[in-house]
Design an enzyme around this catalytic site. Structure first.
Site, short mmCIF file in Angstrom:
data_model
loop_
_atom_site.label_atom_id
_atom_site.label_comp_id
_atom_site.label_asym_id
_atom_site.label_seq_id
_atom_site.Cartn_x
_atom_site.Cartn_y
_atom_site.Cartn_z
N CYS A 90 1.19 -1.23 -0.25
CA CYS A 90 0.00 0.13 0.37
C CYS A 90 0.55 1.33 0.04
O CYS A 90 0.47 2.58 -0.44
CB CYS A 90 -1.41 -0.10 1.15
SG CYS A 90 -1.37 -1.98 1.98
N LYS A 103 3.22 2.00 -2.88
CA LYS A 103 2.60 1.72 -4.07
C LYS A 103 1.70 3.78 -4.39
O LYS A 103 2.13 3.81 -5.65
CB LYS A 103 1.63 0.25 -3.99
CG LYS A 103 0.08 0.85 -5.37
CD LYS A 103 -1.13 0.18 -4.62
CE LYS A 103 -1.75 1.01 -3.59
NZ LYS A 103 -2.55 0.27 -3.33
N TYR A 126 -7.38 -4.77 -8.13
CA TYR A 126 -6.75 -3.93 -8.15
C TYR A 126 -5.14 -3.99 -8.29
O TYR A 126 -5.13 -2.61 -8.55
CB TYR A 126 -6.70 -3.65 -6.13
CG TYR A 126 -7.96 -3.77 -5.32
CD1 TYR A 126 -7.68 -2.52 -4.70
CD2 TYR A 126 -8.51 -4.91 -4.93
CE1 TYR A 126 -9.00 -2.41 -3.33
CE2 TYR A 126 -9.56 -4.55 -4.64
CZ TYR A 126 -10.13 -3.82 -3.57
OH TYR A 126 -10.97 -3.35 -2.69
N GLU A 143 -4.10 -1.37 -9.94
CA GLU A 143 -3.36 -0.13 -9.97
C GLU A 143 -1.70 0.78 -10.33
O GLU A 143 -1.24 2.06 -11.15
CB GLU A 143 -2.65 -0.05 -8.54
CG GLU A 143 -4.45 0.76 -7.83
CD GLU A 143 -4.54 -0.27 -6.06
OE1 GLU A 143 -5.28 0.61 -5.59
OE2 GLU A 143 -3.69 -1.23 -5.80
N GLU A 163 -19.78 17.52 -2.63
CA GLU A 163 -20.90 17.92 -2.14
C GLU A 163 -21.70 17.67 -2.86
O GLU A 163 -22.72 17.31 -2.42
CB GLU A 163 -21.05 19.20 -2.73
CG GLU A 163 -21.21 19.23 -3.81
CD GLU A 163 -21.25 21.14 -4.15
OE1 GLU A 163 -22.56 22.05 -4.32
OE2 GLU A 163 -20.16 21.88 -5.29
#
Length: 463
Positions: free
Chosen positions: A48, A51, A180, A184, A445
């Protein structure tokens, strides 16, 4: 004198094991941890954290483009791969030292060697030859990447372990996989200027995610110049005379590349761990079966994190490790929920998700599912004219009004989903979202301003 050398022996110094050790020590337990590679585990050392650093590096070209639209004159930028890797290595070294220091400050004894289970209360240290008697043993050894399927020339590929330490940036890279890690790194290398081919045997990337997110990511990657090959497999790899690698695909097509990254899956690190000595049988993928409190079939042995193959995410391993310590040493039996987990994919564009996809929700709630969604250009890209879109989708149970799923794709999606995850975990309804005042002007928002349901057009019966 106690018959045990320690109250807890932890095998594995990654996120789950370190948290379990520290919290157990805070409850008064005598704790040892053994790690055969580097403290911090996959996430900190080769997962993580490095990366994400590389993801951030790969996004600067977009920043340079946007800067021009806001009046900045940016000279032709130049990227230095070796400088990035060196900086990444320094940061990882710093973080590893923090992990070690935190264990020592907590009173945990750390060992730099491989440990295996020798009995229900015994751990054997392979380098020193010592045997440690422990009241409880926690297995937190994580998982490893696998090179599957086995093909001719497969040894020419690398995994996510080796990709962080490449000496040079490949000009052309083939990435195999659709999860993933594959998506990535496809985004990373494309952003840094490599020619990327992303190969996946399925018809869409990111199995298990909402279908619209999957389709939009594929479209975005094609726009970014990634050669996306779906419903295709790799047949063989061959080294060419000039040192390149020739890849042959199932449709007969061939390409030449400089590097092949295989990101087709991971398996628990249970081989040679001695589990058979205590009657623990792993499942078909090598994972250790545990109950809701992370206890194995052997009462004194527990397991947390990826080695159990429950939900293979670092925050889950940390939560499981903490819950184990509170349950066994803190007198507070604690369960970890695995069915509602916010997650982010650090592709570019980024993805953040919590809860059900539309398809999963309809499989349970049928026509009662109500969909709200929107797509727009982020304000940062308006002046530069860069072709980028943000997509948001809410999946709502029309009967209870509860928000079943939130899906975001675009800049800062990971940050947004962390906060949306609080609301969804608390059981927020669409009315709760609606009565929340929007923060303007922001992208987030839009999560609280979507008012009109998306109407699914059904085919009209003829005759």
């Amino acid at each position: 004198m106690s018959e045990f050398d320690v109250d807890l022996f932890v095998i594995g110094g990654g996120s789950g094991g370190v948290r379990a050790a520290r919290i157990s020590a805070s409850h008064g337990a005598r704790v040892m941890v053994a790690e055969e590679f580097r403290y911090g585990g996959t996430c900190v050392i080769r997962g993580c954290v490095p990366k994400k650093l590389m993801v951030l590096a790969s996004r600067f070209p977009d920043d340079f483009t946007d800067a021009g639209g806001f009046g900045w004159q940016v000279e032709e930028p130049r990227f230095d791969w070796s400088a990035l890797i060196a900086q990444k290595d320094r940061e990882i070294g710093r973080l590893e030292e923090i992990y070690r220091n935190n264990l020592q400050k907590a009173g945990v004894e750390t060992l730099d060697e491989r440990a295996v289970i020798a009995g229900p209360h015994e751990v054997h240290l392979e380098r020193s030859g010592r045997t440690i008697r422990a009241r409880n043993i926690l297995v937190a050894v994580g998982a490893r990447p696998v090179m599957e399927p086995v093909i001719p020339g497969g040894e020419l590929g690398i995994t996510s372990n080796e990709v962080f330490d490449l000496e040079t940036q490949p000009e052309r890279i083939l990435i195999i996989g659709g999860g993933y890690i594959a998506v990535e790194f496809a985004g990373i290398f494309a952003g840094l200027g490599s020619k990327v081919t992303l190969l996946h045997r399925g018809d869409r990337l990111l199995r298990g995610f909402d279908d619209e997110i999957r389709d939009l990511l594929g479209e975005a990657y094609v726009k970014r110049g990634i050669d996306l090959l779906l419903k295709t497999t790799l047949e063989r790899l061959d080294r060419t005379g000039d040192g390149a690698i020739r890849a042959t695909f199932s449709d007969g097509r061939t390409i030449e590349i400089d590097q092949v990254l295989v990101a087709t899956g991971r398996r628990p690190n249970t081989e040679g761990l001695g589990l058979e000595r205590v009657g623990i049988e792993v499942d078909q993928v090598g994972a250790i079966p545990v109950d809701s409190y992370s206890r194995t079939i052997a009462p004194s042995i527990f397991a947390v994190g990826d080695v159990t193959n429950r939900a293979n995410l670092t925050p889950i391993a940390i939560r499981e490790g903490h819950a184990f310590a509170d349950t066994v040493f803190g007198g507070k039996p604690t369960l970890v929920e695995h069915d509602l987990i916010p997650t982010a994919v650090f592709s570019t564009p980024e993805i953040g998700v919590i809860g059900m996809s539309e398809a999963a929700a309809r499989a349970i709630h049928g026509d009662d599912v109500v969909i709200f969604k929107t797509s727009f250009r982020p304000i940062r890209a308006t002046l530069s004219g860069r072709d980028e879109r943000t997509f948001m989708k809410l999946v709502v149970d029309g009967v209870s009004d509860r928000v079943l799923g939130v899906h975001v794709m675009g800049p800062d999606a990971g940050e947004m989903i962390q906060m949306a995850g609080v609301a969804v975990t608390m059981g927020a309804t669409k009315a709760d979202f609606d009565r929340t005042v929007a923060v303007h002007p922001t992208a987030a928002e839009e999560l609280v301003t979507m008012r009109t349901p998306f109407v699914v057009k059904k085919p009209v019966a003829v005759g």
